[in-house]
Scaffold this active site. Structure first.
Site, PDB file in Angstrom:
ATOM      1  CD  GLN A 103      34.533  36.831 -37.828  1.00 28.17           C
ATOM      2  OE1 GLN A 103      35.637  37.131 -38.281  1.00 28.17           O
ATOM      3  NE2 GLN A 103      34.176  37.106 -36.579  1.00 28.17           N
ATOM      4  CE1 TYR A 186      38.768  44.794 -40.441  1.00 28.27           C
ATOM      5  CE2 TYR A 186      37.748  43.656 -38.603  1.00 28.27           C
ATOM      6  CZ  TYR A 186      38.880  44.105 -39.260  1.00 28.27           C
ATOM      7  OH  TYR A 186      40.114  43.853 -38.729  1.00 28.27           O
ATOM      8  N   GLY A 332      39.266  34.201 -26.647  1.00 24.72           N
ATOM      9  CA  GLY A 332      40.198  34.338 -27.747  1.00 24.72           C
ATOM     10  C   GLY A 332      41.608  33.966 -27.341  1.00 24.72           C
TER      11      GLY A 332
END
Length: 381
Positions: A103, A186, A332
């Site tokens: 990533q 982000y 997750g």
């Protein structure tokens, strides 16, 4: 026992056959001590989860350049040292029959100019516009300051070579593909968001202009990898890191971006649905723009695989696949305390629900100290 059979059907992802559709989402764990280079404990963490049956692993957010992150020991991918460190990780994952994507991560305004890595970079904290995010806490800096007003980059295309270098390094490190981090406030989502991006040039204004930077990044990654080994993660509801637009503007913006990204025939587009965990209260109000992400955008994805993320359990994930909404689901938190999460699901074994959140993130120290709450969770066997 619920019928989870669809989760355990193989899936063809570009040139790779995934053994199942139970995927491991990128999660920051802040344990690449003593600097930003993956270490032997990182190798063990990913090896465990590959052995535990993950269909695809997306490694934790990996910095494409030196940046002043709140996470001093988040890993990077800008140097030969990083390549060598990640090669040990990818070899371990492949040794267990797994597949792993990197990533690629640029934080934009969610960096601090006084952080040691930002100082070493000899670059300002760049963002689309000079607008500070509300929040942040850099505990390793005197006074634990929050986010500051970034520098509006004069020419965003200056950042593209860093994405290319990271993509090339990911290939050299043995990854099977790359995921552009376009979620969670982000850099890529900062360009998309009109509350952050106030530019009046070709990089701001309309949904088409605000989506331009993210699409240019994807073109660079596709040039390095080929489109069928490139992917992107987006979180249209916003919230986290102080992003989020009015609903109508959100839908227009992300509908355009997802449609254009899909035309590249990517490996997959990951749609992150609303999660209260990523919806901070700012100035007395929750920041996110709640809406049904899958219902709104999944039908726009026609030439790439559709993966989903955020707070799924096994039966819900299987149902989403059975109904044709998605091709696979990222998990997750369940993977944190269950290195064999996929195997437990498949075999109907109970999950270890006791995540030690006090050790969720590393806090520096020697390599051995990183194991607690990271590689010391037991398997069901």
């Amino acid at each position: 026992m619920p019928n989870l059979a669809s989760l355990f059907q193989p899936f063809q992802l570009g040139p790779h056959t995934l053994r199942n559709r139970v995927l491991l989402s990128a999660m920051t764990r802040n344990r690449s001590v003593p600097t930003t280079v993956p270490n032997d404990v990182n190798v063990e963490y990913y090896r465990q989860r590959a052995a535990g049956g993950a269909g695809l692993i997306v490694a934790e957010g990996t910095l494409i350049t030196q940046q002043g992150s709140e996470w001093q020991n988040a890993p990077g991918l800008w140097s030969e040292e990083h390549v060598k460190g990640w090669r040990k990780v990818t070899d371990a994952v492949h040794g267990e029959g797994g597949k792993i994507y990197a990533q690629l991560w640029h934080l934009g305004r969610i960096n601090h100019p006084n952080a040691p890595e930002q100082i070493k970079a000899k670059e300002p904290v760049y963002a689309p516009s000079a607008i500070a995010a509300r929040g942040g806490k850099f505990r390793f800096l005197p006074g634990s300051p929050g986010y500051v007003t970034p520098t509006s980059i004069d020419d965003p295309s200056k950042l593209l070579p860093a994405w290319r270098r990271a993509a090339e390094n990911a290939k050299a490190a043995g990854f099977d593909g790359v995921e552009a981090h376009g979620a969670n406030g982000y850099l890529l989502s900062q360009f998309l968001d009109s509350t952050v991006n106030k530019r009046t040039d070709q990089w701001g204004g309309s949904p088409q202009n605000r989506g331009r930077f993210g699409l240019e990044v994807l073109k660079v990654l596709c040039d390095v990898w080929g489109s069928d080994r490139v992917s992107i993660k987006v979180s249209p509801t916003g919230g986290y890191n102080d992003v989020g637009m009015p609903l109508e503007e959100t839908v227009k913006t992300y509908s355009h971006f997802i449609t254009e990204a899909d035309k590249m025939k990517l490996a997959y587009i990951c749609l992150v649905r609303y999660s209260k965990t990523f919806d901070p209260v700012i100035d007395g109000q929750q920041r996110a723009t709640k809406h049904d992400v899958l219902a709104t955008y999944a039908n726009l994805i026609k030439q790439s695989a559709t993966f989903a993320n955020a707070n799924y359990n096994g039966p819900e994930a299987a149902k989403a696949i059975d109904q044709g909404q998605v091709h696979g689901v990222f998990f997750g938190v369940p993977w944190i305390a269950n290195p064999d999460f996929a195997r437990r699901l498949e075999q109907g074994k109970s999950l270890n629900g006791k995540v030690n959140f006090a050790t969720l993130y590393g806090n520096g120290g020697d390599i051995e100290a990183q194991r607690r709450g990271y590689t010391d969770y037991p398997t069901a066997d």
